[in-house]
Scaffold this motif. Structure first.
Motif, mmCIF file in Angstrom:
data_model
loop_
_atom_site.group_PDB
_atom_site.id
_atom_site.type_symbol
_atom_site.label_atom_id
_atom_site.label_comp_id
_atom_site.label_asym_id
_atom_site.label_seq_id
_atom_site.Cartn_x
_atom_site.Cartn_y
_atom_site.Cartn_z
ATOM 1 N N GLN A 96 126.887 32.408 -0.672
ATOM 2 C CA GLN A 96 127.649 32.563 0.571
ATOM 3 C C GLN A 96 126.750 33.212 1.619
ATOM 4 O OE1 GLN A 96 130.622 35.131 -0.945
ATOM 5 N NE2 GLN A 96 131.400 33.636 -2.414
ATOM 6 N N PRO A 97 126.936 32.863 2.893
ATOM 7 C CA PRO A 97 126.094 33.472 3.934
ATOM 8 C C PRO A 97 126.329 34.985 4.013
ATOM 9 C CG PRO A 97 127.634 31.857 4.870
ATOM 10 C CD PRO A 97 127.866 31.903 3.406
ATOM 11 N N LYS A 98 125.247 35.718 4.193
ATOM 12 C CA LYS A 98 125.314 37.173 4.241
ATOM 13 C C LYS A 98 124.627 37.679 5.496
ATOM 14 C CE LYS A 98 126.921 37.636 0.031
ATOM 15 N NZ LYS A 98 128.269 37.965 -0.199
ATOM 16 N N GLN A 99 125.037 38.848 5.910
ATOM 17 C CA GLN A 99 124.337 39.516 6.996
ATOM 18 C C GLN A 99 123.295 40.430 6.384
ATOM 19 O OE1 GLN A 99 126.838 41.287 9.871
ATOM 20 N NE2 GLN A 99 128.094 39.458 10.141
ATOM 21 N N VAL A 100 122.318 40.836 7.179
ATOM 22 C CA VAL A 100 121.209 41.631 6.660
ATOM 23 C C VAL A 100 121.713 42.931 6.028
ATOM 24 C CG1 VAL A 100 119.068 42.803 7.278
ATOM 25 C CG2 VAL A 100 119.608 40.596 8.310
ATOM 26 N N ALA A 101 122.727 43.548 6.585
ATOM 27 C CA ALA A 101 123.252 44.811 6.058
ATOM 28 C C ALA A 101 123.889 44.627 4.674
ATOM 29 C CB ALA A 101 124.267 45.393 7.024
ATOM 30 N N ASP A 139 115.487 39.874 -2.017
ATOM 31 C CA ASP A 139 114.397 39.951 -1.033
ATOM 32 C C ASP A 139 114.179 38.605 -0.345
ATOM 33 O OD1 ASP A 139 114.032 42.618 -1.608
ATOM 34 O OD2 ASP A 139 112.312 42.280 -2.942
ATOM 35 N N GLU A 140 114.196 37.538 -1.123
ATOM 36 C CA GLU A 140 114.007 36.198 -0.550
ATOM 37 C C GLU A 140 115.164 35.825 0.376
ATOM 38 O OE1 GLU A 140 112.351 32.774 0.559
ATOM 39 O OE2 GLU A 140 111.365 34.319 -0.629
ATOM 40 N N ALA A 141 116.386 36.106 -0.031
ATOM 41 C CA ALA A 141 117.549 35.802 0.811
ATOM 42 C C ALA A 141 117.521 36.637 2.090
ATOM 43 C CB ALA A 141 118.838 36.063 0.038
ATOM 44 N N LYS A 142 117.084 37.868 1.977
ATOM 45 C CA LYS A 142 116.988 38.738 3.155
ATOM 46 C C LYS A 142 115.926 38.212 4.113
ATOM 47 C CE LYS A 142 116.539 43.642 4.283
ATOM 48 N NZ LYS A 142 116.320 44.979 3.717
ATOM 49 N N ARG A 143 114.775 37.764 3.583
ATOM 50 C CA ARG A 143 113.727 37.174 4.431
ATOM 51 C C ARG A 143 114.249 35.948 5.163
ATOM 52 N NH1 ARG A 143 110.393 36.808 0.123
ATOM 53 N NH2 ARG A 143 109.821 38.911 -0.351
ATOM 54 N N ARG A 144 114.982 35.102 4.432
ATOM 55 C CA ARG A 144 115.532 33.899 5.069
ATOM 56 C C ARG A 144 116.559 34.258 6.135
ATOM 57 N NH1 ARG A 144 117.851 30.793 0.490
ATOM 58 N NH2 ARG A 144 117.249 32.605 -0.693
ATOM 59 N N ALA A 145 117.390 35.281 5.857
ATOM 60 C CA ALA A 145 118.395 35.701 6.845
ATOM 61 C C ALA A 145 117.735 36.260 8.100
ATOM 62 C CB ALA A 145 119.336 36.728 6.228
ATOM 63 N N LEU A 146 116.661 37.039 7.918
ATOM 64 C CA LEU A 146 115.944 37.586 9.067
ATOM 65 C C LEU A 146 115.235 36.484 9.860
ATOM 66 C CD1 LEU A 146 114.406 40.855 7.545
ATOM 67 C CD2 LEU A 146 116.156 40.683 9.327
ATOM 68 N N ALA A 147 114.673 35.518 9.167
ATOM 69 C CA ALA A 147 114.004 34.395 9.841
ATOM 70 C C ALA A 147 115.021 33.560 10.602
ATOM 71 C CB ALA A 147 113.254 33.539 8.836
ATOM 72 N N GLY A 148 116.220 33.381 10.054
ATOM 73 C CA GLY A 148 117.270 32.626 10.733
ATOM 74 C C GLY A 148 117.812 33.375 11.946
ATOM 75 N N ALA A 149 117.845 34.704 11.889
ATOM 76 C CA ALA A 149 118.335 35.499 13.011
ATOM 77 C C ALA A 149 117.331 35.508 14.148
ATOM 78 C CB ALA A 149 118.613 36.930 12.551
ATOM 79 N N ARG A 150 116.065 35.335 13.900
ATOM 80 C CA ARG A 150 115.019 35.341 14.934
ATOM 81 C C ARG A 150 114.991 34.052 15.726
ATOM 82 N NH1 ARG A 150 110.432 37.761 11.078
ATOM 83 N NH2 ARG A 150 111.261 39.859 10.960
ATOM 84 N N ARG A 151 115.527 32.991 15.171
ATOM 85 C CA ARG A 151 115.468 31.690 15.870
ATOM 86 C C ARG A 151 116.400 31.643 16.999
ATOM 87 N NH1 ARG A 151 115.460 27.404 11.002
ATOM 88 N NH2 ARG A 151 114.302 28.683 9.602
#
Length: 151
Positions: A96-101, A139-151
């Motif tokens: 499920q989609p998650k926020q960084v927090a 860690d991988e999911a967090k990296r992907r979430a941060l990369a998606g938030a930067r776009r």
């Protein structure tokens, strides 16, 4: 045990040398010679297969010995927690989609339930692997979430 076969003292206190002799003659040197002669052939596949079976059996015996030494009784129907990354990802709820927090909370919650210090001694190695896999997945999911938030 072999000594008992070769010399079994009589219960009436007779001399050990006068004890029962083995009924089947056994020549250690001829057996050793046969084993080392090369006349007995074992293929590499048979050797590996036998070794794998012995390794599995030895691991099971070692696990049982650890349980006995720790004073725990083995649980015959115990279902071991999975170490499969897909199963751990589902357990974490990474599908499920998650926020960084959410990732920090997820990591703490998983560690509370699965940390090696919080499980039975015979499950500690498995718990350590589960924690490593969970941390890697988070860690991988967090990296992907941060990369998606930067776009």
């Amino acid at each position: 045990m072999l000594d008992d076969l070769f010399i079994a003292p009589d219960k009436n206190g007779e001399d050990v040398e006068a004890g029962a002799r083995p009924s089947i003659p056994f020549d250690y040197l001829s057996v050793a010679d046969e084993l080392h002669s090369g006349r007995i052939k074992v293929s590499a596949a048979e050797y590996r297969e036998a070794g794998a079976d012995l390794a599995t059996e030895f691991a099971a015996l070692l696990d049982h010995a650890k349980l006995v030494l720790a004073g725990e009784e083995p649980k015959p129907e115990e279902k071991l927690p999975p170490i499969d990354p897909e199963a751990i990802a589902v357990e974490l709820g990474l599908n499920q989609p998650k926020q960084v927090a959410d990732f920090g909370r997820m990591r703490r919650s998983f560690a509370f339930a699965n940390h090696p210090d919080r499980v039975a001694p015979h499950l500690r190695q498995r718990a350590m692997i589960r924690m490593q896999v969970a941390n890697m997945l988070i860690d991988e999911a967090k990296r992907r979430a941060l990369a998606g938030a930067r776009r």
